[in-house]
Design a protein around this motif. Structure first.
Motif, PDB file in Angstrom:
ATOM      1  N   MET A 226       0.847  -1.198   0.000  1.00  0.00           N
ATOM      2  CA  MET A 226       0.000   0.000   0.000  1.00  0.00           C
ATOM      3  C   MET A 226       0.878   1.242   0.000  1.00  0.00           C
ATOM      4  N   LYS A 227       0.329   2.307  -0.586  1.00  0.00           N
ATOM      5  CA  LYS A 227       1.084   3.571  -0.612  1.00  0.00           C
ATOM      6  C   LYS A 227       0.215   4.668  -0.010  1.00  0.00           C
ATOM      7  N   GLY A 228       0.822   5.475   0.841  1.00  0.00           N
ATOM      8  CA  GLY A 228       0.056   6.552   1.476  1.00  0.00           C
ATOM      9  C   GLY A 228       0.980   7.433   2.289  1.00  0.00           C
ATOM     10  N   ASP A 229       0.394   8.095   3.256  1.00  0.00           N
ATOM     11  CA  ASP A 229       1.174   9.002   4.089  1.00  0.00           C
ATOM     12  C   ASP A 229       1.789   8.198   5.243  1.00  0.00           C
ATOM     13  N   ILE A 230       2.733   7.338   4.894  1.00  0.00           N
ATOM     14  CA  ILE A 230       3.275   6.370   5.862  1.00  0.00           C
ATOM     15  C   ILE A 230       4.752   6.680   6.102  1.00  0.00           C
ATOM     16  N   ASP A 231       5.073   7.024   7.331  1.00  0.00           N
ATOM     17  CA  ASP A 231       6.444   7.382   7.689  1.00  0.00           C
ATOM     18  C   ASP A 231       7.321   6.121   7.672  1.00  0.00           C
ATOM     19  N   PRO A 232       8.428   6.122   6.926  1.00  0.00           N
ATOM     20  CA  PRO A 232       9.279   4.926   6.860  1.00  0.00           C
ATOM     21  C   PRO A 232       9.941   4.569   8.194  1.00  0.00           C
ATOM     22  N   ASP A 233       9.920   5.527   9.147  1.00  0.00           N
ATOM     23  CA  ASP A 233      10.506   5.271  10.472  1.00  0.00           C
ATOM     24  C   ASP A 233       9.595   4.440  11.369  1.00  0.00           C
ATOM     25  N   LEU A 234       8.324   4.308  10.984  1.00  0.00           N
ATOM     26  CA  LEU A 234       7.367   3.644  11.882  1.00  0.00           C
ATOM     27  C   LEU A 234       7.777   2.215  12.177  1.00  0.00           C
ATOM     28  N   VAL A 281      -8.078  -1.372   9.816  1.00  0.00           N
ATOM     29  CA  VAL A 281      -8.634  -1.203  11.167  1.00  0.00           C
ATOM     30  C   VAL A 281      -7.492  -1.064  12.173  1.00  0.00           C
ATOM     31  N   LEU A 282      -6.490  -1.922  12.036  1.00  0.00           N
ATOM     32  CA  LEU A 282      -5.367  -1.914  12.989  1.00  0.00           C
ATOM     33  C   LEU A 282      -4.580  -0.600  12.913  1.00  0.00           C
ATOM     34  N   ALA A 283      -4.360  -0.122  11.699  1.00  0.00           N
ATOM     35  CA  ALA A 283      -3.585   1.115  11.522  1.00  0.00           C
ATOM     36  C   ALA A 283      -4.439   2.094  10.718  1.00  0.00           C
ATOM     37  N   PRO A 284      -5.238   2.935  11.387  1.00  0.00           N
ATOM     38  CA  PRO A 284      -6.168   3.814  10.667  1.00  0.00           C
ATOM     39  C   PRO A 284      -5.503   4.705   9.621  1.00  0.00           C
ATOM     40  N   VAL A 285      -4.191   4.951   9.762  1.00  0.00           N
ATOM     41  CA  VAL A 285      -3.510   5.776   8.755  1.00  0.00           C
ATOM     42  C   VAL A 285      -3.593   5.121   7.369  1.00  0.00           C
TER      43      VAL A 285
END
Ligand SMILES: Cc1cc2nc3c(=O)[nH]c(=O)nc-3n(C[C@H](O)[C@H](O)[C@H](O)COP(=O)(O)OP(=O)(O)OC[C@H]3O[C@@H](n4cnc5c(N)ncnc54)[C@H](O)[C@@H]3O)c2cc1C
Length: 367
Positions: A226-234, A281-285
């Motif tokens: 998936m691609k989105g506003d996801i910080d690679p540091d997470l 559901v687990l990660a609403p982002v």
């Protein structure tokens, strides 16, 4: 695993022919997930210690290859968050926290399995609804881009001095020290490291007397990117078999199904859609993230889930290097060293349970 073996052979100056039935790195290792998850810090044993050390030494291996090739493997020790929905899980987590203090140590480095009350990253990573009894923060877990790593290995091998590559030509059978290839030719070898993923099992079974049960089986897995506003540091998220693995470039991999039975090994279906829905559901982002790829592959699961490495008892010139099942990426470089050790007659340093001979003993006994 075979690519690592070829690289280690190159470094040792061993004249090597790398034969792949398909294009290089398009098997199970050409997927999306790349989670580098340690075993739990409890009930410590030689297998857990081996995996711990392998996960640690992968850092240096990746750094060296990145320096040699100028490419990135997308490796990061991001850690992992595991929500604890029920109070009894918190009690277990606190016990593991103490065990990690003892077992997750090497020299001056140590890693934690901390029981914490709430996610330090807020309600989007993960949703507090699943963390009624807090979370575990594991600081040892890491991730790597499967295609980044295998692409880097392939690039390095294409520049190798001692390794010649043949693609699109598989090994059909092995007799003595000769391999028969699918193009009708034969290759004589000093040693053959057999690292054909799940296809290694039938080839290995041909080398000795009939066994009471197969040495291993393919287990299908489906994953998505998936691609989105996801910080690679997470940190990675893990809950009830669902992995969410953040990668570079706003990407997160979602996985995986585990299917013993399947009609089409490489198709995806409603099972991956279910995992994607659970991930949102687990990660609403991830609700606003788009699915950019769905993928399926076949993991090599050895008879008892452990890696299957080492010389065949009935033909010591054939050395197995397979069976990594769900943890190959963190151990392949070390297991490849063990396979090369068998070629060079060096003593084995891996747990006895990983040896091909142990797997064959089990497959001989158990119907
Ligand atoms: C959905 C999914 C998610 C996964 N997630 C993770 C994860 O997060 N972390 C992790 O560590 N592991 C994960 N795994 C497991 C991991 O991908 C595999 O264990 C690993 O890739 C196996 O590597 P391998 O080299 O043994 O096999 P493969 O990568 O399958 O390579 C086998 C190679 O052998 C070649 N070959 C086959 N037959 C022959 C023949 N007869 N002659 C010559 N060549 C042949 C193939 O073309 C291929 O190139 C996952 C697997 C799946 C399917």
């Amino acid at each position: 695993m075979g690519l690592w073996a070829a690289l280690k052979a190159e470094r040792l100056g061993i004249d090597t022919l790398l034969v792949d039935a398909g294009p290089l790195a398009q098997g199970a290792s050409g997927g999306l997930l790349g989670a580098l998850m340690p075993h739990m810090p409890d009930k410590w044993n030689d297998k857990k210690q081996f995996q711990f050390e392998a996960l640690l030494s992968l850092e240096d291996e990746v750094r060296a290859l990145e320096a040699e090739t100028g490419r990135s493997a997308g490796y990061r020790r991001s850690g992992r968050l595991i929500p604890l929905p029920k109070p009894h899980l918190r009690t277990i987590a606190e016990r593991h926290e103490r065990e990690a203090l003892v077992n997750w140590r090497a020299g001056d480095r140590s890693f934690r399995w901390n029981a914490i009350d709430a996610s330090p990253l807020g309600p989007d990573w993960p949703t507090p609804e699943v963390a009624g009894a807090g979370l575990v923060h594991d600081t040892f877990a890491a991730r790597v881009s499967p295609r980044g790593l295998t692409g880097m290995l392939v690039e390095r091998l294409r520049r190798a001095q001692h390794v010649r590559i043949v693609e699109g030509c598989g090994v059909e059978s092995i007799e003595g020290t000769t391999a028969r290839l699918s193009d009708g030719t034969s290759v004589a070898f000093g040693h053959c490291i057999l690292s054909a993923g799940h296809r290694s099992f039938p080839l290995l079974e041909m080398l000795g007397p009939p066994l009471a049960r197969p040495l291993g089986q393919p287990v299908k897995g489906q994953a998505a990117l998936m691609k989105g506003d996801i910080d690679p540091d997470l940190p990675l998220l893990y809950l009830d078999g669902l992995y969410i693995v953040p990668h570079e470039g706003g990407l997160a991999a979602i996985g995986s199904t585990s299917e013993d039975r399947f009609d089409d090994p490489f198709s995806t279906d409603g099972q991956i859609e279910d995992l994607i829905a659970r991930a949102r559901v687990l990660a609403p982002v991830l609700k606003s993230a788009v699915v950019v790829e769905r993928w399926a592959g076949l993991r090599p699961k050895a008879i008892d889930r452990d890696p299957m490495v080492g010389p065949h008892p009935d033909n010591a010139r054939v050395v197995a290097l397979t069976g990594g099942f769900k943890v190959s990426f963190g151990m392949a470089h070390r297991l490849a060293e063990e396979a090369l050790g068998a070629v060079q007659d060096r003593p084995m340093t891996m747990p006895a349970g990983f040896q091909l001979a142990s797997h064959i003993a089990v497959a001989t006994r158990n119907a």
